[in-house]
Motif scaffolding. Sequence first.
Motif, short mmCIF file in Angstrom:
data_model
loop_
_atom_site.label_atom_id
_atom_site.label_comp_id
_atom_site.label_asym_id
_atom_site.label_seq_id
_atom_site.Cartn_x
_atom_site.Cartn_y
_atom_site.Cartn_z
N ALA A 207 0.83 -1.23 -0.10
CA ALA A 207 -0.06 -0.09 0.15
C ALA A 207 0.86 1.29 0.00
O ALA A 207 0.42 2.03 -0.71
N LEU A 208 2.14 1.19 0.73
CA LEU A 208 2.93 2.30 0.82
C LEU A 208 3.58 2.54 -0.61
O LEU A 208 3.61 3.85 -1.03
N LEU A 209 4.06 1.48 -1.23
CA LEU A 209 4.53 1.73 -2.48
C LEU A 209 3.86 2.27 -3.63
O LEU A 209 4.07 3.07 -4.29
N GLU A 210 2.54 1.88 -3.24
CA GLU A 210 1.29 2.46 -4.24
C GLU A 210 1.19 3.92 -4.06
O GLU A 210 1.24 4.80 -4.79
N GLY A 211 1.02 4.30 -2.76
CA GLY A 211 0.75 5.61 -2.42
C GLY A 211 1.95 6.53 -2.77
O GLY A 211 1.48 7.74 -2.84
N SER A 212 3.17 6.29 -2.53
CA SER A 212 4.33 6.88 -2.85
C SER A 212 4.78 7.10 -4.21
O SER A 212 5.66 7.85 -4.59
N GLY A 213 3.94 6.72 -5.13
CA GLY A 213 4.12 6.89 -6.46
C GLY A 213 5.04 5.95 -7.12
O GLY A 213 5.05 5.97 -8.44
N ALA A 214 5.67 4.96 -6.47
CA ALA A 214 6.50 4.00 -6.89
C ALA A 214 5.78 3.15 -8.07
O ALA A 214 6.29 2.55 -8.94
N GLY A 215 4.50 2.81 -7.59
CA GLY A 215 3.89 1.87 -8.57
C GLY A 215 3.47 2.33 -9.86
O GLY A 215 3.74 1.68 -10.90
N GLY A 216 3.06 3.73 -10.00
CA GLY A 216 2.89 4.36 -11.18
C GLY A 216 4.08 4.53 -12.01
O GLY A 216 4.25 4.23 -13.17
N TYR A 358 12.13 7.71 -12.67
CA TYR A 358 13.58 6.87 -12.32
C TYR A 358 13.78 6.74 -10.71
O TYR A 358 14.34 5.95 -10.28
N ILE A 359 13.83 8.02 -10.24
CA ILE A 359 14.01 8.32 -8.56
C ILE A 359 13.03 7.31 -7.90
O ILE A 359 13.43 6.75 -6.88
N ASN A 360 11.69 7.26 -8.37
CA ASN A 360 10.73 6.51 -7.65
C ASN A 360 11.23 5.16 -7.70
O ASN A 360 10.43 4.45 -6.78
N LEU A 361 11.79 4.53 -8.67
CA LEU A 361 11.91 3.17 -8.71
C LEU A 361 12.92 2.69 -7.65
O LEU A 361 12.98 1.59 -7.06
N ILE A 362 13.69 3.76 -6.92
CA ILE A 362 14.48 3.39 -5.65
C ILE A 362 13.73 2.77 -4.57
O ILE A 362 14.11 1.90 -3.92
N MET A 363 12.57 3.48 -4.70
CA MET A 363 11.28 3.06 -3.53
C MET A 363 10.84 1.71 -3.77
O MET A 363 10.20 1.23 -2.90
N VAL A 364 11.06 1.04 -4.80
CA VAL A 364 10.63 -0.38 -5.40
C VAL A 364 11.73 -1.16 -4.87
O VAL A 364 11.41 -2.04 -4.03
N PHE A 365 12.72 -0.88 -5.43
CA PHE A 365 13.92 -1.82 -5.25
C PHE A 365 14.77 -1.64 -3.97
O PHE A 365 15.23 -2.80 -3.39
N VAL A 366 14.76 -0.83 -3.15
CA VAL A 366 15.58 -0.57 -1.88
C VAL A 366 14.63 -1.66 -0.91
O VAL A 366 15.32 -2.37 -0.03
N PRO A 367 13.49 -1.33 -0.74
CA PRO A 367 12.61 -2.11 0.33
C PRO A 367 12.76 -3.83 0.00
O PRO A 367 12.95 -4.54 0.84
N LEU A 368 12.77 -4.05 -1.45
CA LEU A 368 12.73 -5.50 -1.73
C LEU A 368 14.09 -6.26 -1.47
O LEU A 368 14.33 -7.24 -0.88
N SER A 369 15.20 -5.32 -1.41
CA SER A 369 16.68 -5.68 -1.15
C SER A 369 16.46 -5.74 0.36
O SER A 369 17.50 -6.66 0.89
N ILE A 370 15.92 -4.79 1.03
CA ILE A 370 16.09 -4.90 2.55
C ILE A 370 15.53 -6.28 3.03
O ILE A 370 15.86 -6.95 4.15
N VAL A 371 14.43 -6.67 2.52
CA VAL A 371 13.46 -7.92 2.79
C VAL A 371 14.46 -8.98 2.86
O VAL A 371 14.81 -9.87 3.71
N VAL A 372 15.25 -9.07 1.43
CA VAL A 372 16.07 -10.16 1.14
C VAL A 372 17.22 -10.21 2.13
O VAL A 372 17.63 -11.17 2.81
N GLY A 373 17.89 -8.91 2.31
CA GLY A 373 19.06 -8.86 3.13
C GLY A 373 18.50 -9.21 4.48
O GLY A 373 19.44 -9.84 5.31
#
Length: 652
Positions: A207-216, A358-373
Amino acid sequence: MTRLFSQFNEANIRTQLSLAVGLLIALLGIINSMPNFSFVPRLGPFDYEYMHPGMLGLAALAVLSRTPLLQASPDSPLLLRLGSLLLDILVMVGLGYALYSYFLTMEQLKGGLFFFENAHAWTALLGTGAILLICLRFWGPALTGVAIVALLYFYTGHHWPGVFGIAPINFIDSTADTLWYNSANGVLGTLLGIVINTILPFILLGALLEGSGAGGSLIKTSLYAFRHARGGPAHAAILSSGLFGSVSGSAVANVVGTGVITIPMIRRRGFSPTFAGAVEATASSGGQIMPPIMGAAALVMADFTGVSYLNIVIAALIPALFYYGSLFAAVVYEARRLGIENQPSGIEAVAVPTRQDYINLIMVFVPLSIVVGALIAGFSPAGAGVMALFSVMPLSLTLNAAIRRRPLTLIRSLAAGGQSFSTLLIAVSVVGIIVGVLSATGLPIKFAQLISESADGNLLQSLLLAMAAALVLGMGMPTLPAYLTIILIMGPAMLRLGLEPLVAHMFVFYFGVASAITPPVAVAAFAAAAISQASPLKTAFEATRIGLVIFILPFTFAFYPQLLLIPEAGGSDSLFDLVSIILRLGLAILLISSALARFDHSRLNLAAVLSRIAIALAMLITLPLIHWSAFAAGIAILIIHRQQSLKKEALA
């Protein structure tokens, strides 16, 4: 009084109340799932006798606030509006009483010897009935119907013939313990705890990723990246829906969220409305089998199988990549069939991503990397989810000026995530009814005996029966409740076949996902059809054609468990065996995708279609003589077809 009520903006108040309750659910869930840091005081996890009834009560309030049991518009007669409000209040009061009784009773059970009374049985039925009513209103008849059939079997099973007959139950003890006052099974049992304690952070993350604009931004950049490809927006829909669907966990929500952008663009590229809706439905549904989040179902699977969440993510990787590869192949062959060529710049209006996208994509890949890490570092899945969640908030405020101007957007996103979670919690609580009945009656063992006798010990026949049962049981349900219902009924039968628990769970889970695109009740396909303005049933059949590989993959890793990579799957540890099945499966997918499109480099006649399908299936047979012969035949077919197509083009 009438005039006062007519000026009362009930819809607005209901919306605000639902958001407020959703935010409270989100905050409680975050506090409950906080990782254990020495420098941060930790309040959770809370005791189940508080948390389970409290969260279920809040979830019911959030759902009823947004979706009243008796639908009444602002223009409806006053009595209908009053009746709607009164019915919701009565259901909430009844449920609240039952939940409070659960809390008091569980405290007494901790104290020692305790006997259920008649009031406990009727209170259990009151709470169960209230949950079923709410589920029926929001989720429809599919899941509610399965639960009602389970209850009927629970109370009438002693009259059923043959293997399905059970001993008569004690109404008071069995009703109270099976349905309500039980920390393991029933409405408020272990399943509810798994969803509350583990899955909630990931729903909030989506929900946060969608609301932050990262999804769009993810959709926009995907569309731009594939602007010159034959499939163009169809490829973009597959990529963006797959990535975002992994986090969101809801096929229908993903279809609606991304499909409103991708489906019209797929149609403009030259594909039919039916194909456009089917691509979005298959891609959105498949997000739940795509690592690293897998729509949070992997979290439940980890708890059930005892396999770590990280290992389940690893196990899911190769099959998920093959599935999405098959979707890309289906789009390529369909584009060739329709004569859609690579399009130069300017022909199709594709918005150019801005620097902010392109900056917003950071908000997609950083959280996913944190989950794995975090998982690799040894944190619990819930703790990893909360850490990823916390990373989105400062990233959004730092990287996105729109969020800095309106920081309350993040709060509303959390509230929306709490609302989404509340609907899932209602569905899972109804699955708890089914769990209680299955545990009390031993029905899964009886079902396993029936399947074993019907298939006479043949693994393939047994798996086909399991597939049919899984698809029927999963129709109309959201994926997680579908998977839970199916594995509870089918699990013992699958284990009797000699499959490892992880393979059995993954097999069932795939068909729980596939049920969202399988006619006649294909909820994801129907949602896509509403956007593409195509026939819902035709869209479902087209989605089944495009996504056919999702029906083949479970059989493949059942016979070749090395595809799941980890030792818990029980497969061969030979690198040659792994490479062998990867090569054969890849070629089989190309042959099947082209056959179903009836086109490769040129049109395929019926004989070519049937031969490709037969050779593809033969490549997956475990006998080396057969599968290597089929592999050689498959390569030969592709080479010959290519040469013949080039000759036709030269003559033309």
